[in-house]
Design a protein around this motif. Structure first.
Motif, PDB file in Angstrom:
ATOM      1  N   LEU A  15      -4.095  -8.854  -6.058  1.00 28.41           N
ATOM      2  CA  LEU A  15      -3.328  -9.230  -7.252  1.00 28.41           C
ATOM      3  C   LEU A  15      -2.995  -8.022  -8.120  1.00 28.41           C
ATOM      4  O   LEU A  15      -2.061  -8.077  -8.926  1.00 28.41           O
ATOM      5  CB  LEU A  15      -4.076 -10.291  -8.082  1.00 28.41           C
ATOM      6  CG  LEU A  15      -4.165 -11.676  -7.453  1.00 28.41           C
ATOM      7  CD1 LEU A  15      -4.900 -12.648  -8.377  1.00 28.41           C
ATOM      8  CD2 LEU A  15      -2.787 -12.236  -7.112  1.00 28.41           C
ATOM      9  N   TRP A  16      -3.742  -6.930  -7.956  1.00 31.52           N
ATOM     10  CA  TRP A  16      -3.360  -5.675  -8.609  1.00 31.52           C
ATOM     11  C   TRP A  16      -1.906  -5.334  -8.277  1.00 31.52           C
ATOM     12  O   TRP A  16      -1.196  -4.730  -9.071  1.00 31.52           O
ATOM     13  CB  TRP A  16      -4.232  -4.529  -8.098  1.00 31.52           C
ATOM     14  CG  TRP A  16      -5.512  -4.271  -8.814  1.00 31.52           C
ATOM     15  CD1 TRP A  16      -6.764  -4.258  -8.258  1.00 31.52           C
ATOM     16  CD2 TRP A  16      -5.703  -3.957 -10.195  1.00 31.52           C
ATOM     17  NE1 TRP A  16      -7.707  -3.962  -9.203  1.00 31.52           N
ATOM     18  CE2 TRP A  16      -7.092  -3.771 -10.407  1.00 31.52           C
ATOM     19  CE3 TRP A  16      -4.837  -3.820 -11.280  1.00 31.52           C
ATOM     20  CZ2 TRP A  16      -7.627  -3.444 -11.649  1.00 31.52           C
ATOM     21  CZ3 TRP A  16      -5.376  -3.503 -12.520  1.00 31.52           C
ATOM     22  CH2 TRP A  16      -6.747  -3.321 -12.702  1.00 31.52           C
ATOM     23  N   GLU A  18      -1.867   8.628 -13.970  1.00 31.40           N
ATOM     24  CA  GLU A  18      -3.284   8.505 -13.589  1.00 31.40           C
ATOM     25  C   GLU A  18      -3.787   7.112 -13.923  1.00 31.40           C
ATOM     26  O   GLU A  18      -3.378   6.525 -14.935  1.00 31.40           O
ATOM     27  CB  GLU A  18      -4.122   9.552 -14.338  1.00 31.40           C
ATOM     28  CG  GLU A  18      -5.601   9.551 -14.008  1.00 31.40           C
ATOM     29  CD  GLU A  18      -6.370  10.615 -14.774  1.00 31.40           C
ATOM     30  OE1 GLU A  18      -6.321  11.790 -14.374  1.00 31.40           O
ATOM     31  OE2 GLU A  18      -6.997  10.272 -15.802  1.00 31.40           O
ATOM     32  N   VAL A  19      -4.683   6.575 -13.089  1.00 33.14           N
ATOM     33  CA  VAL A  19      -5.250   5.257 -13.344  1.00 33.14           C
ATOM     34  C   VAL A  19      -6.734   5.252 -13.008  1.00 33.14           C
ATOM     35  O   VAL A  19      -7.166   5.865 -12.028  1.00 33.14           O
ATOM     36  CB  VAL A  19      -4.502   4.164 -12.540  1.00 33.14           C
ATOM     37  CG1 VAL A  19      -4.534   4.450 -11.052  1.00 33.14           C
ATOM     38  CG2 VAL A  19      -5.075   2.782 -12.825  1.00 33.14           C
ATOM     39  N   PHE A  20      -7.494   4.587 -13.857  1.00 31.69           N
ATOM     40  CA  PHE A  20      -8.920   4.345 -13.608  1.00 31.69           C
ATOM     41  C   PHE A  20      -9.161   2.860 -13.822  1.00 31.69           C
ATOM     42  O   PHE A  20      -8.698   2.292 -14.816  1.00 31.69           O
ATOM     43  CB  PHE A  20      -9.806   5.157 -14.555  1.00 31.69           C
ATOM     44  CG  PHE A  20     -11.278   4.955 -14.296  1.00 31.69           C
ATOM     45  CD1 PHE A  20     -11.888   5.611 -13.230  1.00 31.69           C
ATOM     46  CD2 PHE A  20     -12.026   4.118 -15.093  1.00 31.69           C
ATOM     47  CE1 PHE A  20     -13.242   5.426 -12.975  1.00 31.69           C
ATOM     48  CE2 PHE A  20     -13.380   3.918 -14.835  1.00 31.69           C
ATOM     49  CZ  PHE A  20     -13.991   4.577 -13.774  1.00 31.69           C
ATOM     50  N   ILE A  72      -1.939  -0.043  -6.673  1.00 32.16           N
ATOM     51  CA  ILE A  72      -2.551   0.603  -5.516  1.00 32.16           C
ATOM     52  C   ILE A  72      -3.575   1.639  -5.973  1.00 32.16           C
ATOM     53  O   ILE A  72      -4.683   1.739  -5.434  1.00 32.16           O
ATOM     54  CB  ILE A  72      -1.468   1.251  -4.631  1.00 32.16           C
ATOM     55  CG1 ILE A  72      -0.591   0.167  -3.993  1.00 32.16           C
ATOM     56  CG2 ILE A  72      -2.099   2.132  -3.556  1.00 32.16           C
ATOM     57  CD1 ILE A  72       0.684   0.705  -3.353  1.00 32.16           C
ATOM     58  N   GLY A  73      -3.204   2.408  -7.002  1.00 34.26           N
ATOM     59  CA  GLY A  73      -4.125   3.385  -7.562  1.00 34.26           C
ATOM     60  C   GLY A  73      -5.357   2.727  -8.151  1.00 34.26           C
ATOM     61  O   GLY A  73      -6.484   3.242  -8.023  1.00 34.26           O
ATOM     62  N   ALA A  74      -5.177   1.572  -8.791  1.00 32.82           N
ATOM     63  CA  ALA A  74      -6.313   0.839  -9.362  1.00 32.82           C
ATOM     64  C   ALA A  74      -7.266   0.385  -8.266  1.00 32.82           C
ATOM     65  O   ALA A  74      -8.499   0.496  -8.392  1.00 32.82           O
ATOM     66  CB  ALA A  74      -5.808  -0.355 -10.157  1.00 32.82           C
ATOM     67  N   ARG A  75      -6.707  -0.118  -7.186  1.00 35.53           N
ATOM     68  CA  ARG A  75      -7.545  -0.529  -6.055  1.00 35.53           C
ATOM     69  C   ARG A  75      -8.315   0.661  -5.495  1.00 35.53           C
ATOM     70  O   ARG A  75      -9.522   0.565  -5.217  1.00 35.53           O
ATOM     71  CB  ARG A  75      -6.671  -1.151  -4.967  1.00 35.53           C
ATOM     72  CG  ARG A  75      -7.437  -1.543  -3.710  1.00 35.53           C
ATOM     73  CD  ARG A  75      -6.508  -2.104  -2.649  1.00 35.53           C
ATOM     74  NE  ARG A  75      -7.212  -2.350  -1.402  1.00 35.53           N
ATOM     75  CZ  ARG A  75      -6.638  -2.777  -0.279  1.00 35.53           C
ATOM     76  NH1 ARG A  75      -5.329  -3.004  -0.277  1.00 35.53           N
ATOM     77  NH2 ARG A  75      -7.346  -2.963   0.808  1.00 35.53           N
ATOM     78  N   ASP A 114       0.829  -1.202   0.000  1.00 30.44           N
ATOM     79  CA  ASP A 114       0.000   0.000   0.000  1.00 30.44           C
ATOM     80  C   ASP A 114       0.868   1.258   0.000  1.00 30.44           C
ATOM     81  O   ASP A 114       2.090   1.192   0.146  1.00 30.44           O
ATOM     82  CB  ASP A 114      -0.996   0.013   1.171  1.00 30.44           C
ATOM     83  CG  ASP A 114      -0.327   0.048   2.541  1.00 30.44           C
ATOM     84  OD1 ASP A 114       0.664   0.780   2.719  1.00 30.44           O
ATOM     85  OD2 ASP A 114      -0.790  -0.674   3.444  1.00 30.44           O
ATOM     86  N   GLU A 115       0.221   2.407  -0.165  1.00 25.68           N
ATOM     87  CA  GLU A 115       0.948   3.653  -0.324  1.00 25.68           C
ATOM     88  C   GLU A 115       1.632   4.118   0.963  1.00 25.68           C
ATOM     89  O   GLU A 115       2.687   4.775   0.916  1.00 25.68           O
ATOM     90  CB  GLU A 115       0.021   4.756  -0.850  1.00 25.68           C
ATOM     91  CG  GLU A 115      -1.150   5.124   0.047  1.00 25.68           C
ATOM     92  CD  GLU A 115      -2.401   4.302  -0.215  1.00 25.68           C
ATOM     93  OE1 GLU A 115      -3.496   4.889  -0.202  1.00 25.68           O
ATOM     94  OE2 GLU A 115      -2.279   3.079  -0.403  1.00 25.68           O
TER      95      GLU A 115
END
Length: 417
Positions: free
Chosen positions: A148-149, A170-172, A374-377, A72-73
């Protein structure tokens, strides 16, 4: 050399299996103090990587960690802070970069074979042998694996970051749990004792594999690590289908997907540039005459014997207004496509020789690969795009930044789990 683990009897087995003549320790800090290593190798549970990375740096050691860097971040920022304060190196063991096939793609991109890269489409398929294995273990829990991300996709995101030669901004993402876990038609305590063994397509008797039995089953009473948990237990909370769109600092875009219960294991990529496109894939069964079963694929990938027949796999180069070109690349399947032995040689034998492809991955590479996951989650949880710069103090750059201070090895110490 020294070995450390939290499980005393598994530690003894590991020492015997490896064939190491070294002291063993249940206490990590005592191992470092007593043996004075130059390098610590961290291979613990993902959610504890940060503990030993930070301790190793603070105790004056270089650190090599398996992927992912952490989960995690918050833990990522703690590692970044510790590395800044130390005078030591942190390397992340991304072996995929070192396979001849992946390196050839990097070479083509560096040579501007398709001009400037503008977008990438990447799909990875885990089969019902390899994919299912993650859901049998602690990897099936968000708190342990990231999910798994992070644990699996960090491999892919690092490879893509390296190919693209830019950092994600950036991630979506979308993701869900629709196949494993609570979705299963029945469940048991674990596979080997399950009363549904005759009706479950995923039944696996771990005791029939002598290595698995000796490494896991014989020692599980010490720490409760069960290697053959039920795939349909209700405490699984990770995603089993995932897709994301990633924007890079140089404006390259990435479309990514991961499937965890595919009938075959392999991957496809299309790298689209201003002058053409590169298409590449591995292990797509109908592309060539594959004789290895799906059950054997992961076993072969992990094999470190390096004994196999030479084969070739194509990379297709399409150029605007021209016929496509097929480039045949000498292939290795074992040891993660030949990446393992090349990475090991770089660390232990040829660390002072410059690599024109920039395959050695440092802390920033490790961070950028997990920050996509982490961004995806976070994107799935918040239902909105996530800015990578909001996760840690790293600011995405248009070009990949390589920061390695030095690495001189005298002795190697491993931390096993």
């Amino acid at each position: 050399m020294g070995l450390s683990d939290i499980n005393a009897i598994r530690l003894a087995y590991g020492k015997k299996y490896i064939g190491a003549a070294c002291p063993v320790f249940l206490d990590f800090e005592k191992m470092v103090k007593d043996t004075g290593p130059d390098l610590i190798i961290v291979t613990t549970k993902d959610s504890t990587h940060h503990e030993f990375i930070i301790k190793g740096l603070n105790m004056g050691c270089d650190v090599l960690t398996e992927k992912p860097l952490t989960v995690d971040e918050i833990k990522c920022q703690a590692i970044l802070d510790a590395e800044k304060e130390s005078e030591k190196n942190l390397i992340v063991g991304f072996n995929y970069r070192w396979s001849p096939y992946a390196t050839k793609i990097k070479e083509l991109l560096m040579d501007k074979t398709i001009g400037d890269l503008v977008s990438v489409d990447f799909s990875w398929y885990l089969n019902t042998y390899h994919g299912a294995s993650y859901f049998r273990r602690w990897h099936g829990e968000m708190k342990s694996s990231g999910p798994l991300w992070v644990h699996k996709s960090t491999h892919h995101f690092d490879l893509l970051n390296w190919w693209i030669d830019s950092e994600p901004s950036e991630v979506f993402a979308y993701g869900d749990l629709e196949f494993y876990g609570k979705n299963g038609p029945f469940r048991g305590d674990n596979c080997r004792t399950c009363k549904h063994s005759k009706e479950c397509d995923f039944y696996w008797d771990i005791t029939q594999n002598e290595f698995m039995k000796e490494l896991y089953v014989d020692h599980e009473q010490e720490d409760g690590y069960i290697r053959d948990n039920c795939l349909f237990r209700k405490d699984i909370d990770i995603y089993d289908k995932m897709s994301a769109q990633v924007k890079y600092a140089d404006n390259t875009t990435l479309n990514y997907s991961l499937t965890t219960y595919s009938p075959f294991e392999g991957w496809r990529v299309a790298l689209n540039g201003t002058k053409g496109c590169i298409e590449a894939s591995q292990d797509i069964p109908y592309h060539n005459d594959i004789t290895v079963s799906e059950a054997e694929k992961h076993t072969n990938e992990m094999d470190q014997t390096n004994k196999e027949e030479l084969s070739y796999e194509p990379i297709i180069v399409h150029k605007l207004w021209k016929q496509h070109e097929t480039i045949q690349v000498p292939m290795e399947k074992k040891g993660h496509g030949g990446g393992d032995k090349r990475l090991q040689d770089k660390i232990f034998k040829t660390s002072d020789i410059e690599d024109p492809y920039g395959r050695t991955a440092g802390i920033r590479d490790g961070a950028m690969s997990i920050l996509i996951g982490i961004g995806a989650r976070r994107s799935i949880e918040q239902k909105k795009p996530v800015q990578i710069s909001e996760l840690t103090d790293l600011k995405p750059q248009k070009k990949t930044i390589v920061k390695l201070k030095y690495l001189v090895l005298k002795v190697v110490f491993c931390l096993l789990f």
